[in-house]
Scaffold this active site. Structure first.
Site, PDB file in Angstrom:
ATOM      1  N   HIS A   7      -5.796  -2.054   1.483  1.00  0.00           N
ATOM      2  CA  HIS A   7      -5.160  -0.798   1.043  1.00  0.00           C
ATOM      3  C   HIS A   7      -6.170   0.347   1.082  1.00  0.00           C
ATOM      4  CE1 HIS A   7      -1.112  -1.855  -0.160  1.00  0.00           C
ATOM      5  NE2 HIS A   7      -1.512  -2.811  -0.980  1.00  0.00           N
ATOM      6  N   CYS A  20       3.877  -7.095  -1.757  1.00  0.00           N
ATOM      7  CA  CYS A  20       3.121  -5.881  -2.056  1.00  0.00           C
ATOM      8  C   CYS A  20       4.027  -4.939  -2.831  1.00  0.00           C
ATOM      9  CB  CYS A  20       2.669  -5.223  -0.749  1.00  0.00           C
ATOM     10  SG  CYS A  20       1.730  -3.701  -1.003  1.00  0.00           S
TER      11      CYS A  20
HETATM   12  O1  GNR Z   1       1.536  -8.449  -6.858  1.00  0.00           O
HETATM   13  C1  GNR Z   1       1.079  -8.762  -5.762  1.00  0.00           C
HETATM   14  N1  GNR Z   1       1.149 -10.050  -5.365  1.00  0.00           N
HETATM   15  C2  GNR Z   1       0.501 -10.543  -4.242  1.00  0.00           C
HETATM   16  C3  GNR Z   1       0.862 -11.812  -3.790  1.00  0.00           C
HETATM   17  C4  GNR Z   1       0.235 -12.356  -2.691  1.00  0.00           C
HETATM   18  C5  GNR Z   1      -0.765 -11.666  -2.053  1.00  0.00           C
HETATM   19  C6  GNR Z   1      -1.128 -10.392  -2.477  1.00  0.00           C
HETATM   20  C7  GNR Z   1      -0.509  -9.848  -3.584  1.00  0.00           C
HETATM   21  S1  GNR Z   1      -0.996  -8.270  -4.147  1.00  0.00           S
HETATM   22  C8  GNR Z   1       0.495  -7.724  -4.877  1.00  0.00           C
HETATM   23  C9  GNR Z   1       0.299  -6.403  -5.595  1.00  0.00           C
HETATM   24  C10 GNR Z   1      -0.072  -5.352  -4.574  1.00  0.00           C
HETATM   25  O2  GNR Z   1       0.714  -4.837  -3.824  1.00  0.00           O
HETATM   26  N2  GNR Z   1      -1.331  -5.025  -4.492  1.00  0.00           N
HETATM   27  O3  GNR Z   1      -1.738  -4.147  -3.564  1.00  0.00           O
HETATM   28 NI    NI Z   2      -0.312  -4.272  -1.951  1.00  0.00          NI
END
Ligand code: GNR
Ligand code: NI
Length: 170
Positions: A138, A92
């Protein structure tokens, strides 16, 4: 265009429950542009408005390899989830440097508005389904580390707080 600041866990603003968007206005289009710029710059596959301290129900995503499939989901709602679950490693942008396994529905149907305000539905599976579930979390004020054990979550929290304090001193 502008790069936005991404809130880092355990910032309490990440726990805000986002409001539905009742009318799509010009400032939303500007926010969407800036969110894409910020997401692509950070090499993320998704970004929820919550992460840039904007508490309306808006997500941008692009799970393609070559940044060629931007998607915008406004007021997304999961209308069906498979009982089949998959465990996958998640990261994340609000939890920089930490990755861990999370179990989620393998397949979902999502209803949302596009940027013109039209209702759409989307059937998603695997990475796209995981990403949508992560982003909707989120909007509900939830970060993936909340699925981890108390011990793991606290280790991440302590390390990120320490890194943030060092950043402030620099
Ligand atoms: O970039 C991101 N990669 C990811 C990899 C596996 C599962 C979820 C994600 S979302 C994340 C970007 C992010 O924080 N979105 O809220
Ligand atoms: Ni995220």
């Amino acid at each position: 265009m502008a790069l936005l600041t991404i809130l880092s866990y355990p910032d309490p603003r990440l726990q805000t429950v986002a409001r539905p968007i009742t009318r799509i206005e010009e400032h939303h289009h500007l926010l969407i542009r800036d969110m894409f710029e910020t997401m692509y710059e950070s090499k993320g596959i998704g970004l929820a408005a919550t992460q840039v301290n904007h508490h309306e129900r808006l997500i941008v995503m692009d799970v393609s390899e070559d940044a060629s499939k931007p998607m915008i989901l406004i007021n997304p709602r999961i209308i069906w989830s498979s009982s089949e679950r998959v465990m996958a490693e998640e990261g994340c942008l609000s939890v920089p440097g930490f990755y861990d396994g999370v179990e989620r529905a393998k397949e979902i149907n999502v209803e949302f508005l596009n940027e013109r305000g039209d209702i759409n539905t989307l059937q998603a599976q695997d990475l796209l389904a995981i990403c949508i579930q992560h982003e909707i979390d989120h909007l509900e004020g939830k970060v993936f580390v909340e699925y981890l054990s108390f011990l793991k979550r606290n280790r991440i929290k302590t390390k990120l707080l320490k890194a943030q304090r060092e950043q402030e001193r620099a």
